[in-house]
Design an enzyme around this catalytic site. Structure first.
Site, short mmCIF file in Angstrom:
data_model
loop_
_atom_site.label_atom_id
_atom_site.label_comp_id
_atom_site.label_asym_id
_atom_site.label_seq_id
_atom_site.Cartn_x
_atom_site.Cartn_y
_atom_site.Cartn_z
N ARG A 37 -12.52 6.48 -0.11
CA ARG A 37 -11.54 5.44 0.20
C ARG A 37 -12.03 4.10 -0.33
O ARG A 37 -13.23 3.82 -0.36
CB ARG A 37 -11.35 5.31 1.72
CG ARG A 37 -10.69 6.50 2.35
CD ARG A 37 -10.18 6.15 3.75
NE ARG A 37 -8.96 5.36 3.70
CZ ARG A 37 -7.75 5.87 3.50
NH1 ARG A 37 -7.60 7.17 3.33
NH2 ARG A 37 -6.69 5.09 3.46
N HIS A 82 -3.19 -5.53 2.39
CA HIS A 82 -2.76 -5.68 3.79
C HIS A 82 -3.40 -6.95 4.31
O HIS A 82 -3.95 -7.74 3.58
CB HIS A 82 -3.33 -4.54 4.64
CG HIS A 82 -2.83 -3.19 4.35
ND1 HIS A 82 -1.63 -2.73 4.81
CD2 HIS A 82 -3.38 -2.15 3.70
CE1 HIS A 82 -1.47 -1.47 4.47
NE2 HIS A 82 -2.51 -1.09 3.78
N CYS A 122 0.82 -1.22 0.00
CA CYS A 122 0.00 0.00 0.00
C CYS A 122 0.86 1.27 0.00
O CYS A 122 1.44 1.61 -1.02
CB CYS A 122 -1.00 -0.05 1.15
SG CYS A 122 -2.38 1.07 0.91
N1 GLN Z 1 -2.21 6.75 2.70
C1 GLN Z 1 -2.30 5.96 1.50
C2 GLN Z 1 -3.69 6.00 0.89
O1 GLN Z 1 -4.64 6.34 1.54
C3 GLN Z 1 -1.88 4.55 1.80
C4 GLN Z 1 -2.80 3.84 2.74
C5 GLN Z 1 -2.31 2.51 3.23
O2 GLN Z 1 -1.11 2.24 3.28
N2 GLN Z 1 -3.23 1.69 3.66
O3 GLN Z 1 -3.84 5.70 -0.26
#
Ligand code: GLN
Length: 242
Positions: free
Chosen positions: A130, A194, A96
Site C-alpha cells: 500500500r 484524501h 481515490c
Molecule cells: N481500495 C482502493 C485502493 O486500495 C482505493 C482506496 C482509497 O480510496 N483510499 O487502491
C-alpha cells in the site's frame, strides 16, 4: 436580488467516505455560503438515479475494495448520466476509489476486475504494497502546491491523451513510478489525495466553485474571504513528512 444557486450531487456518501472525504463537501458548502452562493447538496446512493442536467458539481470519495465492488456494479446504471454530465462540463471531483472508478477498470490485488465508468482513459492495478503517507505536489495548470494524504494499493496509469493533475514532489501519487498525481480532464479532477483535500487546499476549492459558476454564466463574487485558518492549515500540512 436572488442568490446564485449551485447543485451538488454527493455520490455514495455512506459507502465512499474515508479519511474525512466528506470534508470536501463541507468546504465547498462553507466557501459558497461565505460568498452568498447557495449550495444545495443531494446525496445519491445505490439504485438512485441521477438527473444529469440538474447538477453542477459531483463528488465521489474513496473507499475500501469491498465498498468499491458494490459501487462499481451500481455505477453501471448511472454511467450514461455521469458521462453526459462530464461531457457538458459539470465539475466532478473524484477521490481515490472514486477517482479509480472514473476509469476503465480497477483490478484489485486479489485479481478481481471492477468495471469503471469508462469515461476516462485510465486503469488501475492493485499492488501488494500500500502507498500510505502525506503527499506534496504541484498542480500542473497553476503551479500551486496541493497537499493531501494517500492510502491506496491501486496504481493508476493514464492513457496518452490524458493530463495528470499535478507533479509529485513528495509521496507516490498515481503509481509511484511516473512522478504524477491525479488526472485533469474537462472539469474533472481525479486525485488520490484524501485527508481531506479541499480543507487543506482552499485554492482548489475555489477553483471548483469558479468553474461551476462560469459554466452557468456567473462570475465568482468579488467577496474576499479571511483565509487565515485555511492558509495556516495548508502550510502546516505541507510540512508533514511522508
Ligand atoms: N481500495 C482502493 C485502493 O486500495 C482505493 C482506496 C482509497 O480510496 N483510499 O487502491
Amino acid at each position: 436580488m436572488e442568490k446564485i444557486t449551485l447543485e451538488l450531487a454527493y455520490l455514495y456518501p455512506t459507502l465512499l467516505n474515508i479519511y474525512g472525504d466528506k470534508g470536501n463537501v463541507l468546504t465547498l458548502l462553507y466557501r459558497c455560503n461565505a460568498r452568498e452562493i447557495v449550495l444545495n447538496i443531494t446525496t445519491i446512493g445505490l439504485n438512485e438515479s441521477i438527473d444529469y442536467e440538474r447538477f453542477d458539481i459531483y463528488f465521489m470519495g474513496g473507499g475500501q475494495d469491498q465498498e468499491q465492488i458494490i459501487v462499481s456494479e451500481d455505477l453501471q446504471a448511472k454511467k450514461n448520466m455521469i458521462k453526459s454530465a462530464i461531457d457538458s462540463d459539470a465539475v466532478f471531483l473524484g477521490i481515490c476509489g472514486g477517482y479509480q472508478l472514473l476509469g476503465l477498470y480497477y483490478k484489485t490485488n486479489k485479481g478481481l476486475e471492477l468495471k469503471g465508468l469508462e469515461i476516462l482513459d485510465l486503469y488501475t492495478i492493485g499492488g501488494t504494497k500500500r502507498m500510505i503517507g502525506n503527499v506534496l505536489c504541484k498542480e500542473l495548470e497553476s503551479n500551486e502546491t496541493i497537499v493531501g494524504f494517500e492510502n491506496h494499493s491501486g496504481r493508476t496509469y493514464l492513457g496518452s491523451s490524458l493530463k495528470p493533475l499535478a507533479k509529485v514532489i513528495r509521496g507516490n501519487g498515481n503509481n509511484g513510478e511516473d512522478g504524477f498525481e491525479g488526472v485533469r480532464y474537462k472539469n474533472v479532477f481525479g486525485t488520490y489525495l484524501h485527508g481531506s483535500l479541499l480543507p487543506k487546499n482552499h485554492m482548489l476549492a475555489d477553483k471548483i466553485i469558479k468553474l461551476a459558476l462560469e459554466r452557468k454564466g456567473f462570475k465568482m463574487p468579488e467577496i474576499v474571504l479571511d483565509d487565515l485558518i485555511e492558509s495556516t492549515a495548508h502550510k502546516k500540512a505541507c510540512k508533514l513528512q511522508y
